[in-house]
Motif scaffolding. Structure first.
Motif, PDB file in Angstrom:
ATOM      1  N   UNK A 159     -13.492  79.214  75.222  1.00 55.23           N
ATOM      2  CA  UNK A 159     -14.158  79.240  76.526  1.00 55.23           C
ATOM      3  C   UNK A 159     -13.247  78.669  77.613  1.00 55.23           C
ATOM      4  N   UNK A 162     -10.382  80.999  78.445  1.00 53.33           N
ATOM      5  CA  UNK A 162     -10.821  82.157  79.235  1.00 53.33           C
ATOM      6  C   UNK A 162     -11.145  81.754  80.668  1.00 53.33           C
ATOM      7  N   UNK A 163     -11.720  80.575  80.815  1.00 53.79           N
ATOM      8  CA  UNK A 163     -12.059  80.102  82.163  1.00 53.79           C
ATOM      9  C   UNK A 163     -10.801  79.760  82.963  1.00 53.79           C
ATOM     10  N   UNK A 165      -7.898  80.974  82.376  1.00 51.55           N
ATOM     11  CA  UNK A 165      -7.036  82.167  82.350  1.00 51.55           C
ATOM     12  C   UNK A 165      -5.724  81.958  81.598  1.00 51.55           C
ATOM     13  N   UNK A 176     -13.814  85.596  68.806  1.00 55.74           N
ATOM     14  CA  UNK A 176     -14.493  85.877  70.075  1.00 55.74           C
ATOM     15  C   UNK A 176     -15.695  84.952  70.254  1.00 55.74           C
ATOM     16  N   UNK A 177     -16.079  84.754  71.511  1.00 58.13           N
ATOM     17  CA  UNK A 177     -17.193  83.850  71.825  1.00 58.13           C
ATOM     18  C   UNK A 177     -18.503  84.333  71.197  1.00 58.13           C
ATOM     19  N   UNK A 178     -18.750  85.625  71.298  1.00 57.69           N
ATOM     20  CA  UNK A 178     -20.010  86.167  70.772  1.00 57.69           C
ATOM     21  C   UNK A 178     -20.068  86.007  69.246  1.00 57.69           C
TER      22      UNK A 178
ATOM     23  N   UNK B 176      -8.956  90.789  76.850  1.00 62.06           N
ATOM     24  CA  UNK B 176      -9.822  89.677  77.275  1.00 62.06           C
ATOM     25  C   UNK B 176     -11.269  89.925  76.855  1.00 62.06           C
ATOM     26  N   UNK B 180     -14.001  87.811  74.294  1.00 65.60           N
ATOM     27  CA  UNK B 180     -15.368  87.380  74.640  1.00 65.60           C
ATOM     28  C   UNK B 180     -16.393  88.006  73.690  1.00 65.60           C
ATOM     29  N   UNK B 277     -22.813  86.455  77.367  1.00 64.75           N
ATOM     30  CA  UNK B 277     -21.800  86.265  78.416  1.00 64.75           C
ATOM     31  C   UNK B 277     -21.589  87.539  79.243  1.00 64.75           C
ATOM     32  N   UNK B 294     -16.863  82.268  89.656  1.00 65.12           N
ATOM     33  CA  UNK B 294     -16.177  81.948  88.388  1.00 65.12           C
ATOM     34  C   UNK B 294     -16.589  80.578  87.855  1.00 65.12           C
ATOM     35  N   UNK B 295     -17.214  79.755  88.726  1.00 64.86           N
ATOM     36  CA  UNK B 295     -17.679  78.429  88.262  1.00 64.86           C
ATOM     37  C   UNK B 295     -18.894  78.546  87.345  1.00 64.86           C
ATOM     38  N   UNK B 296     -19.588  79.657  87.418  1.00 69.86           N
ATOM     39  CA  UNK B 296     -20.812  79.816  86.616  1.00 69.86           C
ATOM     40  C   UNK B 296     -20.467  79.873  85.131  1.00 69.86           C
ATOM     41  N   UNK B 297     -21.260  79.131  84.347  1.00 66.39           N
ATOM     42  CA  UNK B 297     -20.959  79.158  82.912  1.00 66.39           C
ATOM     43  C   UNK B 297     -21.455  80.479  82.323  1.00 66.39           C
ATOM     44  N   UNK B 298     -20.796  80.899  81.279  1.00 68.60           N
ATOM     45  CA  UNK B 298     -21.095  82.165  80.595  1.00 68.60           C
ATOM     46  C   UNK B 298     -20.655  83.381  81.404  1.00 68.60           C
ATOM     47  N   UNK B 299     -19.942  83.130  82.502  1.00 67.40           N
ATOM     48  CA  UNK B 299     -19.404  84.246  83.285  1.00 67.40           C
ATOM     49  C   UNK B 299     -17.883  84.115  83.337  1.00 67.40           C
ATOM     50  N   UNK B 300     -17.194  85.198  83.070  1.00 70.11           N
ATOM     51  CA  UNK B 300     -15.734  85.191  83.044  1.00 70.11           C
ATOM     52  C   UNK B 300     -15.257  86.199  84.090  1.00 70.11           C
ATOM     53  N   UNK B 301     -14.664  85.673  85.146  1.00 68.21           N
ATOM     54  CA  UNK B 301     -14.280  86.512  86.282  1.00 68.21           C
ATOM     55  C   UNK B 301     -12.752  86.555  86.410  1.00 68.21           C
ATOM     56  N   UNK B 302     -12.218  87.746  86.367  1.00 68.01           N
ATOM     57  CA  UNK B 302     -10.769  87.945  86.488  1.00 68.01           C
ATOM     58  C   UNK B 302     -10.485  88.891  87.653  1.00 68.01           C
ATOM     59  N   UNK B 306      -4.905  87.645  88.298  1.00 71.30           N
ATOM     60  CA  UNK B 306      -5.075  87.051  86.969  1.00 71.30           C
ATOM     61  C   UNK B 306      -4.589  88.012  85.880  1.00 71.30           C
TER      62      UNK B 306
END
Lengths: 286, 344
Positions: A159, A162-163, A165, A176-178, B176, B180, B277, B294-302, B306
């Protein structure tokens, strides 16, 4: 000088360390881990560790969980055997390495506890089989707690990478996370079931010998049991997931390890008391 | 070209010195680019001009008399609505004559690109040349400038290994997503917009067998074209937000002038998804998604930067090849400049 069973336990632990080092070397060279070689090393370690525990058990005439050293060795052994069975089903990359690392840490720390190897002459084990069944199942559930913690650490690493990068090195080989979330749920169910069976067996004994159980030990054991069930229920209701679930599992594992000490101290105290009152106390290992 | 003859000049800014949040404000819409092209055409001191306008660079290649081309260009840009001229000037570079040729060769060969060695920029340069030609803004100098750039790009592509081992943005995004979701065969994907980069990424996901792909675009025809290419389902553009809670991967590549998805909306979307997610890829410039999400948890923003950073991770292995290529392109630029001077 170490006696043969201790040597076997140490050699088993070294095999886990070898699996860990091999993976770290591969990752530092940006190469994927060798799962088959890792599994073989872990299997060899587990067989050797089993031999050491078997020798200890033969000497004790009971399950080798008579002192902190043996308890930690048993937890380390439980982590690995559970990984060997569940890890092959879940097939999560680096799960074996993480499990081997935790098993090695717990096993090594067993050698570092001052006087942890002392065996009380008034051991409660070998008497009522319910005590041994309760204690050994509780320690097996500790193994599952350990796997939960390992997986939670892997989850947090993935996690975080990924956050932030980051894609290089160890991160791209993490599961994987899932997939990890799914396995976390299954392990949580397994942990709660095994621990509940252990507590239930202990309870049948406790009903008959209510005065033999120290209150702090009973309270801590039940608090841990409630803690794991709470996490499982919240996860099932989708109220606790992701990083918060991972942190909960890690914190619960730390709590579980921390309460081993008061429980052990209580056991020591009760064993000494036994020598005077000559009763066989209910001994709730965890 | 003699010393008193018109100068070949390149004015622009790109991803090297200009951060994404500035670049998105500098991005010209197609209407603004056309307006600028017309202004360049009308200016008496500018003899030839072409605009290269991509998500990572905005460059004006011009042949002009006098020393105040930069001032003229600044004024023209200032007349475009909402264009931040001051920020442009702070981040802009100016190349003249041989340096301009040298720069163009590097750009055409993909060596100046965010994703080193990519070929998309060559197509964008060709398109820029075609547009300028159509507008009758290309004379002998820019014609040679572009043709030689294309030749240099072809040489770099065929004679060197700058593209070997290059990872595409699509593959990075798929990688990526795999980190996830694991297997993508049960993942649902939504594509918003139908730009070239978005299409490339969408194709990469389709090739990895994602379960379902929905496409929403303001231009229905383009959405249908993309849906045929990737075997997707076109949904009305005004309904894409309702679909978002039910998809796992969102590819955003619209040409909207401002963000179309804010943090609060995404918070609601995540609430509806319970614990699943959400992976969002923002390929648009200006960005389609509020960066604070992108600060939200469970969200992955690229975003584009990036993905390019990850794709360039293997650049070190190709660095020697890139260096060799740069030396040869410099040499070629030198000869081109010499021949242009002789011709003039």
């Amino acid at each position: 000088m170490l006696i043969p069973d201790k040597w076997l336990l140490l050699i088993g632990t070294m095999a886990y360390v070898a699996a860990l080092i091999l993976t770290l070397l591969r990752l530092s060279n940006k190469r994927p881990p060798l799962h088959a070689v890792n599994l073989v090393l872990i299997l060899v370690g587990w067989v050797v560790q089993s031999a050491g525990l078997w020798m200890l058990g033969m000497n004790a005439g009971s399950c080798p969980i008579r002192n902190p050293f043996e308890v930690l060795q048993f937890i380390s052994w439980s982590i690995v055997i559970l990984y060997i069975f569940t890890g092959q089903v879940f097939r999560l990359s680096l799960f074996g390495t993480g499990s081997a690392a935790l098993a090695a840490i717990i096993s090594f720390s067993a050698y570092l506890i001052p006087g942890g190897n002392k065996v009380s002459p008034h051991s409660f084990l070998g008497g009522d089989p319910r005590i041994e069944a309760h204690a050994s199942l509780a320690l097996v559930s500790y193994g599952i707690f350990g796997l939960l913690a390992v997986l939670s650490v892997l989850y947090l690493l993935q996690n975080n990478s990924l956050k932030t990068k980051r894609n290089s090195g160890v991160f791209k080989f993490l599961p994987s996370l899932v997939d990890m979330d799914t396995v976390l749920m299954r392990l949580l169910i397994m942990a709660c079931v095994v621990y509940t069976v252990s507590v239930a067996i202990g309870a049948t004994y406790w009903i008959e010998h209510t005065n033999d159980v120290a209150l702090p030990k009973l309270t801590l054991t039940l608090a841990l049991w409630v803690g794991y069930w709470l996490v499982l229920i919240l996860r099932a209701m989708n109220k606790l997931f992701g990083t918060r679930l991972a942190w909960s599992c890690i914190l619960l594992m730390i709590a579980a390890l921390a309460i081993l000490w008061p429980v052990e101290a209580s056991r020591e105290h009760n064993s000494l008391a036994d020598s005077t009152v000559e009763s066989q106390p209910f001994q709730n290992v965890v | 070209m003699s010393s008193d003859s018109p100068r070949l000049i390149t004015i622009g800014c790109n991803h090297h010195k200009t951060p994404l949040e500035v670049r998105e404000r500098l991005a010209l819409s197609s209407e603004s680019a056309l307006l600028l092209q017309n202004k360049l055409k009308e200016h008496p001191e500018i003899l030839e001009a072409a605009i290269l306008n991509t998500c990572n660079r905005m460059e004006i290649h011009a042949v002009a008399n006098g020393d105040s081309v930069m001032d003229h260009v600044s004024r023209m840009l200032g007349s475009i609505e909402d264009f931040p001229v001051q920020e442009f000037l702070e981040h802009a570079y100016v190349h003249e004559n041989m340096q301009a040729i040298n720069h163009a060769f590097r750009v055409a060969a993909g060596l100046d690109s965010q994703l080193v060695g990519e070929t998309q920029i060559l197509g964008q340069m060709k398109s820029s040349y075609a547009t300028a030609t159509k507008q009758k803004m290309v004379g002998p100098v820019l014609h040679k400038f572009f043709q030689k750039s294309f030749q240099a790009a072809k040489w770099a592509r065929t004679e060197t290994k700058i593209g070997t081992g290059q990872v595409s943005l699509g593959n990075v995004a798929v990688e990526l997503a795999t980190r996830i979701f694991g297997k993508l065969t049960v993942s649902r994907t939504l594509v918003i917009g139908s730009g070239e980069v978005g299409r490339e990424v969408a194709k990469a996901f389709r090739s990895r067998g994602v379960a379902c792909m929905s496409i929403a675009s303001r231009t229905h025809e383009r959405a249908q074209k993309l849906s045929r290419e990737i075997d997707g389902l076109v949904i009305p553009f005004n309904s894409w937000q309702d679909t978002l809670p039910y998809v796992d991967i969102g590819i955003f590549a619209t040409s909207a002038p401002m963000s179309i998805l804010d943090k609060a909306t995404l918070q609601n979307v995540l609430r509806k998804r319970s614990r699943k997610p959400l992976f969002l890829i923002d390929l648009a410039l200006p960005r389609d998604i509020d960066a604070s999400a992108s600060e939200l948890s469970n969200l992955y923003l690229y975003n584009l930067d990036d993905l390019a950073d990850i794709a360039n991770e293997n650049l070190k292995n190709r660095q020697k090849e890139v260096d060799t290529c740069l030396i040869e392109l410099d040499r070629k630029a030198h000869y081109t400049w010499k021949s242009m001077k002789l011709e003039s």
